[in-house]
Enzyme design. Structure first.
Site, PDB file in Angstrom:
ATOM      1  N   ASP A   9      20.658  73.141  70.471  1.00 25.03           N
ATOM      2  CA  ASP A   9      19.235  73.385  71.010  1.00 25.03           C
ATOM      3  C   ASP A   9      19.085  74.751  71.427  1.00 25.03           C
ATOM      4  OD1 ASP A   9      17.490  71.205  73.553  1.00 25.03           O
ATOM      5  OD2 ASP A   9      17.030  73.026  72.823  1.00 25.03           O
ATOM      6  N   ASP A 104      13.394  73.161  67.359  1.00 19.95           N
ATOM      7  CA  ASP A 104      14.442  73.872  67.898  1.00 19.95           C
ATOM      8  C   ASP A 104      15.882  72.980  67.959  1.00 19.95           C
ATOM      9  OD1 ASP A 104      13.883  72.417  70.386  1.00 19.95           O
ATOM     10  OD2 ASP A 104      14.710  74.111  71.420  1.00 19.95           O
ATOM     11  N   GLU A 105      15.778  71.828  67.632  1.00 23.60           N
ATOM     12  CA  GLU A 105      16.923  70.920  68.084  1.00 23.60           C
ATOM     13  C   GLU A 105      17.393  69.912  66.842  1.00 23.60           C
ATOM     14  OE1 GLU A 105      16.913  67.486  71.306  1.00 23.60           O
ATOM     15  OE2 GLU A 105      15.181  68.853  71.166  1.00 23.60           O
TER      16      GLU A 105
HETATM   17  P1  TTP Z   1      12.912  72.240  74.316  1.00 25.66           P
HETATM   18  O1  TTP Z   1      14.105  72.299  73.491  1.00 25.66           O
HETATM   19  O2  TTP Z   1      12.621  70.913  75.336  1.00 25.66           O
HETATM   20  O3  TTP Z   1      12.851  73.432  75.512  1.00 25.66           O
HETATM   21  P2  TTP Z   1      12.971  74.828  75.305  1.00 25.66           P
HETATM   22  O4  TTP Z   1      13.824  75.383  74.123  1.00 25.66           O
HETATM   23  O5  TTP Z   1      11.832  75.653  75.435  1.00 25.66           O
HETATM   24  O6  TTP Z   1      13.918  75.268  76.665  1.00 25.66           O
HETATM   25  P3  TTP Z   1      15.505  74.567  76.739  1.00 25.66           P
HETATM   26  O7  TTP Z   1      15.966  76.045  77.062  1.00 25.66           O
HETATM   27  O8  TTP Z   1      15.499  74.063  77.965  1.00 25.66           O
HETATM   28  O9  TTP Z   1      16.022  74.128  75.572  1.00 25.66           O
HETATM   29  O10 TTP Z   1      11.469  72.348  73.420  1.00 25.66           O
HETATM   30  C1  TTP Z   1      11.649  73.186  72.530  1.00 25.66           C
HETATM   31  C2  TTP Z   1      10.150  73.700  72.106  1.00 25.66           C
HETATM   32  O11 TTP Z   1       9.371  72.837  71.947  1.00 25.66           O
HETATM   33  C3  TTP Z   1       9.840  74.680  73.343  1.00 25.66           C
HETATM   34  O12 TTP Z   1      10.383  76.076  73.405  1.00 25.66           O
HETATM   35  C4  TTP Z   1       8.236  74.537  73.157  1.00 25.66           C
HETATM   36  C5  TTP Z   1       8.110  72.970  72.258  1.00 25.66           C
HETATM   37  N1  TTP Z   1       7.756  72.138  73.453  1.00 25.66           N
HETATM   38  C6  TTP Z   1       6.285  71.872  73.741  1.00 25.66           C
HETATM   39  O13 TTP Z   1       5.597  72.286  73.121  1.00 25.66           O
HETATM   40  N2  TTP Z   1       5.946  70.934  74.625  1.00 25.66           N
HETATM   41  C7  TTP Z   1       6.814  70.255  75.482  1.00 25.66           C
HETATM   42  O14 TTP Z   1       6.462  69.491  76.275  1.00 25.66           O
HETATM   43  C8  TTP Z   1       8.272  70.679  75.394  1.00 25.66           C
HETATM   44  C9  TTP Z   1       9.358  70.024  76.318  1.00 25.66           C
HETATM   45  C10 TTP Z   1       8.569  71.598  74.490  1.00 25.66           C
HETATM   46 MG    MG Z   2      15.598  73.912  73.559  1.00 23.46          MG
END
Ligand code: TTP
Ligand code: MG
Length: 355
Positions: A9, A104-105
């Site tokens: 992630d 991203d995951e």
């Molecule tokens: P996430 O992996 O949930 O969050 P993140 O990568 O920003 O932060 P973390 O370090 O906690 O992993 O989500 C990945 C991307 O997806 C995030 O950068 C933006 C998008 N996203 C949205 O557009 N809306 C949302 O509600 C979420 C949770 C994520």
């Molecule tokens: Mg993330």
């Protein structure tokens, strides 16, 4: 044999891409999202902004209230998609069994991967290092024998960290794991559990499967498995898979109707066996088709964009329809289903009010 699953992630993904491209923003609170004048929302924020309480899915207006100095940038989805593709190329060097959950995951099943002498922990280190070398972005990873625990683990040392749960660690790890970490336990269920004094997986473990089903319905059966750290869900690379089919070429062309139906039945049995092994849920099916190659190598595919069960009579109907139109000797027969596009919750933000 235990599986080896890695969950990767990226750290505050969209914001990290923006900050990488504008390093002067590094120590400032940054969010990516829609305009506060419209009904824009925050897609994500960097860790500096998170200290002010800025969170994903919060309205931009609210975010600016919490953090007036917040630098709110418009999203550049094509950029994030490009980075996502680069990251997936790195995954492919390790395994073909990749299940992306969003840009991203992803889950990777590296059970069969020979890299790093089979150490999934070291593979995760290498993958994160490769991602950083190629994109200057950081990722976190979780390594475990199943998807549930790998996902929990990738959050454990976030950002820019990783955590391994070995099979022998599971017992101790589950005892104190909060119920909120279980897939399907949202705010409402968590509250309900807490009212009953069920705060951790250890608390849930004290109840039998039947008791959990009595309290939480049919889902209690899975809850029981999760509470013990078990999860059999396969990593399925469904994003690359738009259809699933089985076909057979015959040593002699089929001419008679009864031969054709007999052959269809055999192919169908094979299809069912492989389908069950694939682990793809039947809800993913959006249509079905038959493929026919005639003696003269002319090929035709007949598809219907609906689906009902059982599938066999539907395949038979399609085939009969095509064959009775022009009865010709058949060299190859195939049956298959078209699959839905992987639904990606986060990508739905593409459609939301941004700038
Ligand atoms: P996430 O992996 O949930 O969050 P993140 O990568 O920003 O932060 P973390 O370090 O906690 O992993 O989500 C990945 C991307 O997806 C995030 O950068 C933006 C998008 N996203 C949205 O557009 N809306 C949302 O509600 C979420 C949770 C994520
Ligand atoms: Mg993330």
């Amino acid at each position: 044999m235990d599986r080896k699953i890695i969950h990767i992630d990226m750290d505050c993904f969209y914001a990290s891409v923006e900050i990488r491209d504008r390093p002067e923003l590094k120590d400032l609170p940054v969010a990516v999202g829609g305009s506060p004048e419209g009904r824009g929302v925050v897609t994500t924020a960097n860790y500096v902004a998170r200290r002010y309480g800025v969170r994903s899915a919060m309205s931009s207006r609210q975010a600016l209230k919490l953090c007036p100095k917040l630098i709110l940038l418009p999203p550049r989805f094509s950029q994030y998609k490009a980075e996502s593709r680069r990251i997936r190329e790195i995954f492919k060097e390790y395994t073909e069994v990749i299940e992306p959950l969003s840009l991203d995951e992803a889950y990777l099943d590296v059970t069969q991967c020979p890299h790093a002498e089979g150490s999934a922990t070291r593979m995760a280190e290498q993958i994160r290092a490769r991602i950083f070398a190629e994109t200057q972005l950081t990722a976190s990873a979780g390594i475990a024998p199943n998807k549930f625990l790998a996902k929990v683990a990738s959050d454990w040392n976030k950002p820019d960290g990783q955590f391994t749960i070995r099979p022998k660690d599971i017992g101790a790890f589950m005892k104190s794991l909060p119920v909120e970490k279980i897939p399907g336990v949202g705010k409402v269920t968590a509250r309900k559990m807490k009212l009953k004094g069920l705060n951790t997986c250890g608390d849930l473990q004290k109840l039998s499967q039947l008791e959990l089903m009595r309290q939480f319905g049919a889902w209690g059966a899975s809850l029981f498995e999760y509470a013990h750290g078990r999860d059999e869900r396969p990593v399925c690379s469904r994003s690359v898979r738009k259809s699933f089919s089985v076909e057979n070429t015959f040593s002699e062309d089929l001419r008679e109707e009864h031969e054709i139906v007999f052959a269809l039945n055999e192919i169908y049995q094979d299809f069912v066996k492989r389908w069950q092994k694939s682990g793809i849920p039947s809800e993913e099916i959006k249509g079905h088709f038959v493929k026919i190659k005639f003696f003269d190598f002319k090929q035709t595919t007949h598809a219907r964009a609906q689906v009902g069960f059982p599938l066999f009579p539907q395949f038979e109907q399609l085939l009969r329809h095509r064959w009775t139109e022009i009865p010709r000797p058949i060299r190859l027969l195939g049956v298959g289903v078209n699959l839905k596009e992987p639904h990606d919750k986060k990508l739905d933000f593409d459609q939301m009010t941004l700038f």
